[in-house]
Design an enzyme around this catalytic site. Structure first.
Site, PDB file in Angstrom:
ATOM      1  N   HIS A 140       0.995  -1.048  -0.049  1.00 41.86           N
ATOM      2  CA  HIS A 140      -0.201  -0.136   0.199  1.00 41.86           C
ATOM      3  C   HIS A 140       0.941   1.397  -0.125  1.00 41.86           C
ATOM      4  O   HIS A 140       2.064   1.304   0.932  1.00 41.86           O
ATOM      5  CB  HIS A 140      -0.822   0.404   1.493  1.00 41.86           C
ATOM      6  CG  HIS A 140      -2.298  -1.360   1.125  1.00 41.86           C
ATOM      7  ND1 HIS A 140      -2.880  -1.245   0.936  1.00 41.86           N
ATOM      8  CD2 HIS A 140      -1.281  -1.882   1.626  1.00 41.86           C
ATOM      9  CE1 HIS A 140      -3.695  -2.266   0.948  1.00 41.86           C
ATOM     10  NE2 HIS A 140      -2.763  -3.089   1.170  1.00 41.86           N
ATOM     11  N   THR A 141       1.281   2.127  -0.675  1.00 44.11           N
ATOM     12  CA  THR A 141       1.887   3.660  -0.972  1.00 44.11           C
ATOM     13  C   THR A 141       1.036   4.477   0.262  1.00 44.11           C
ATOM     14  O   THR A 141      -0.164   4.655   0.204  1.00 44.11           O
ATOM     15  CB  THR A 141       1.525   3.987  -1.975  1.00 44.11           C
ATOM     16  OG1 THR A 141       1.612   3.164  -3.157  1.00 44.11           O
ATOM     17  CG2 THR A 141       2.142   5.243  -2.447  1.00 44.11           C
ATOM     18  N   THR A 142       1.906   4.417   0.795  1.00 44.10           N
ATOM     19  CA  THR A 142       1.950   5.399   2.583  1.00 44.10           C
ATOM     20  C   THR A 142       2.441   6.886   2.011  1.00 44.10           C
ATOM     21  O   THR A 142       0.729   6.972   2.022  1.00 44.10           O
ATOM     22  CB  THR A 142       2.709   4.675   3.563  1.00 44.10           C
ATOM     23  OG1 THR A 142       3.794   4.636   3.361  1.00 44.10           O
ATOM     24  CG2 THR A 142       2.312   3.422   4.003  1.00 44.10           C
TER      25      THR A 142
ATOM     26  N   ASN B  14      -4.808   1.012  -3.690  1.00 42.09           N
ATOM     27  CA  ASN B  14      -2.278   0.966  -3.932  1.00 42.09           C
ATOM     28  C   ASN B  14      -2.604   1.947  -5.176  1.00 42.09           C
ATOM     29  O   ASN B  14      -2.527   0.929  -6.042  1.00 42.09           O
ATOM     30  CB  ASN B  14      -2.620  -0.650  -3.808  1.00 42.09           C
ATOM     31  CG  ASN B  14      -1.023  -1.067  -4.329  1.00 42.09           C
ATOM     32  OD1 ASN B  14      -0.094   0.586  -3.817  1.00 42.09           O
ATOM     33  ND2 ASN B  14      -0.776  -1.703  -4.875  1.00 42.09           N
ATOM     34  N   PRO B  15      -2.475   3.053  -5.110  1.00 44.72           N
ATOM     35  CA  PRO B  15      -2.879   4.107  -6.032  1.00 44.72           C
ATOM     36  C   PRO B  15      -1.043   4.113  -6.755  1.00 44.72           C
ATOM     37  O   PRO B  15      -0.123   3.877  -5.754  1.00 44.72           O
ATOM     38  CB  PRO B  15      -3.898   5.123  -5.136  1.00 44.72           C
ATOM     39  CG  PRO B  15      -2.986   5.171  -4.134  1.00 44.72           C
ATOM     40  CD  PRO B  15      -3.131   3.710  -4.103  1.00 44.72           C
TER      41      PRO B  15
END
Lengths: 236, 214
Positions: A13-15, A117-118
């Protein structure tokens, strides 16, 4: 479109982004479309990578730039180039149009947004096809907007006014370039993550032209800057 | 690191994410600072003056929260003024440093302030006192501070020499601050230099086009 992390089952997950690129400004003019970026990639607040080319040529008549996580930008460039290559398999001389790329990117971004999860990017796809100018913004959620002028990142706050006042959709290439240069001057003064070396690229009937990097001039030697209020309050 | 990404809109307090520096040379001291005050990613002031007057030969360089450091400097300026009136002569730089220290130490849980106090007095000549976050006081021959300082420790450690001349010290400060501004996103703009000696104060404005590293 399957990413390796999704195959292996490890959800990433892109944080928050690590290496980021700054604002993108794009305009149409009377013979094509022009895109401008600066040439800096920041590592948090550090100006880590200078002289980075952040405008990519995707096909003969399409260019792509984005602001946000730079590794995602590089991944998108790979994916879009794959599409162009795979079109060769049909061997019919038909290539995706700029709008095809814009649409693909919008679908991809939306899919990843749905999986939380962009691709951490605000994307600009620009091109010239069959005599028509094409310019579109695809944001982090997959929102797709075709427009005559696009700004991403901090430029959306500072540059829309400049563009409204000094640009129109039928201006010349030189006029459009000047407007973009003025926008980046303001950004350099007011955006911590901006750099004064920029790069312009335009697409017209003849194809894609990516220019050399150039430095914009900013003015700092105002009297009000040299002699601040401090000076007058406490003279010695 | 307080990183505000482009897609969120958290409000960041105004700080002097900054580069500040002071160096003693043979005969006085040179102070240098960049001119950027940032509020998150936004440059609130692109030509700030971070070299604050405390007394005729005492200056402070501020980093951290702009609000905190401005008000503390204002108090110390007032106290030193009253003190100098009663004393009848120039106050000691150490006195000013101690007054700053009292604020930073007593309110260490509430403040975000790091200060360099630099000046000249008739008792000990040029002095530099570094006051980091917790309120300690450390006397040094040269000091760098602010977010940009992290990028120039190596440069300063290898280029500093004792007993430099005015020209050497000025070049040292100018290039160090320029290098920090080159890499730190929270530092930038123009460079302000100040030369403090027994006889005079000389301010210098280095325009962006004259900054040695861009």
């Amino acid at each position: 479109m399957i990413f390796n992390s999704e195959i292996s089952g490890q959800q990433q997950h892109t944080t928050s982004p690590v290496v980021t690129g700054g604002s993108v400004i794009a305009l149409v003019y009377n013979g094509g479309v022009i895109v401008g970026t600066d040439t800096l990639c920041s590592y948090g607040s550090m100006a880590a990578f200078k002289n980075v080319q952040k405008i990519a040529q995707i096909s003969k008549n399409t260019i792509y730039a984005s602001s946000g996580e730079f590794s995602d930008f590089q991944q998108v460039v790979k994916e879009l180039a794959k599409i162009d290559r795979s079109a060769l398999q049909y061997d019919d001389g038909v290539h995706p149009s700029p709008k095809d790329y814009g649409n693909f990117l919008a679908r991809l971004s939306y899919k990843k947004r749905c999986k939380i999860n962009p691709l951490y990017l605000q994307n600009v796809v620009a091109g010239f096809h069959n005599g028509e100018r094409y310019l579109a913004l695809v944001d982090i959620y997959g929102t797709y907007l075709e427009s005559n002028f696009i700004t991403t990142g901090f430029a959306s706050y500072f540059c829309k006014a400049i563009i409204s006042n000094y640009w129109n959709e039928n201006c010349t290439l030189d006029q459009a370039k000047q407007v973009i240069r003025e926008c980046f001057k303001v950004l350099f003064c007011r955006d911590c993550r901006a750099h004064d070396v920029i790069q312009l690229a335009y697409v017209d009937e003849q194809g894609t032209h990516i220019e050399e990097q150039e430095r914009v001039d900013t003015k700092w030697d105002f009297n009000g800057f040299k002699f601040r209020a401090n000076e007058k309050l406490h003279t010695q | 690191m307080n990183y505000t990404d482009i897609l969120s809109s958290k409000f960041e307090p105004e700080t002097t994410g900054t580069t500040i520096m002071a160096v003693i040379y043979d005969g006085g001291l040179i102070i240098g600072a960049d001119s950027r005050t940032s509020s998150g990613q936004f440059v609130a002031d692109r030509c700030a003056d971070k070299i604050d007057y405390v007394h005729d030969r005492i200056f402070c360089l501020r980093s951290g929260s702009a609000a905190d450091t401005q008000i503390i400097a204002k108090y110390v300026r007032y106290y030193i003024d009253a003190h100098a009136q009663e004393l009848g002569r120039l106050p000691a730089v150490a006195t000013a440093a101690n007054l700053f220290r009292n604020f930073l130490y007593e309110y260490k849980d509430s403040l975000s302030a790091a200060i360099i106090v630099a000046g000249w007095d008739p008792y000990k000549g040029p002095q530099i006192f570094t006051l980091p976050l917790g309120g300690s006081v450390i006397e040094q021959k040269w000091s760098i501070g602010g977010s940009g300082s992290t990028f120039i420790w190596g440069f300063c450690d290898s280029n500093y020499k004792e007993n430099m001349t005015l020209q050497e010290a000025r070049a040292f400060v100018l290039h160090a601050v320029a290098h920090a501004m080159y890499r730190d996103g929270s530092s930038g703009g123009i460079i302000r230099l100040l030369n403090v000696t027994k006889d005079k104060i000389e301010r210098e404005f280095i325009d962006y086009k004259d900054v040695p590293v861009k």
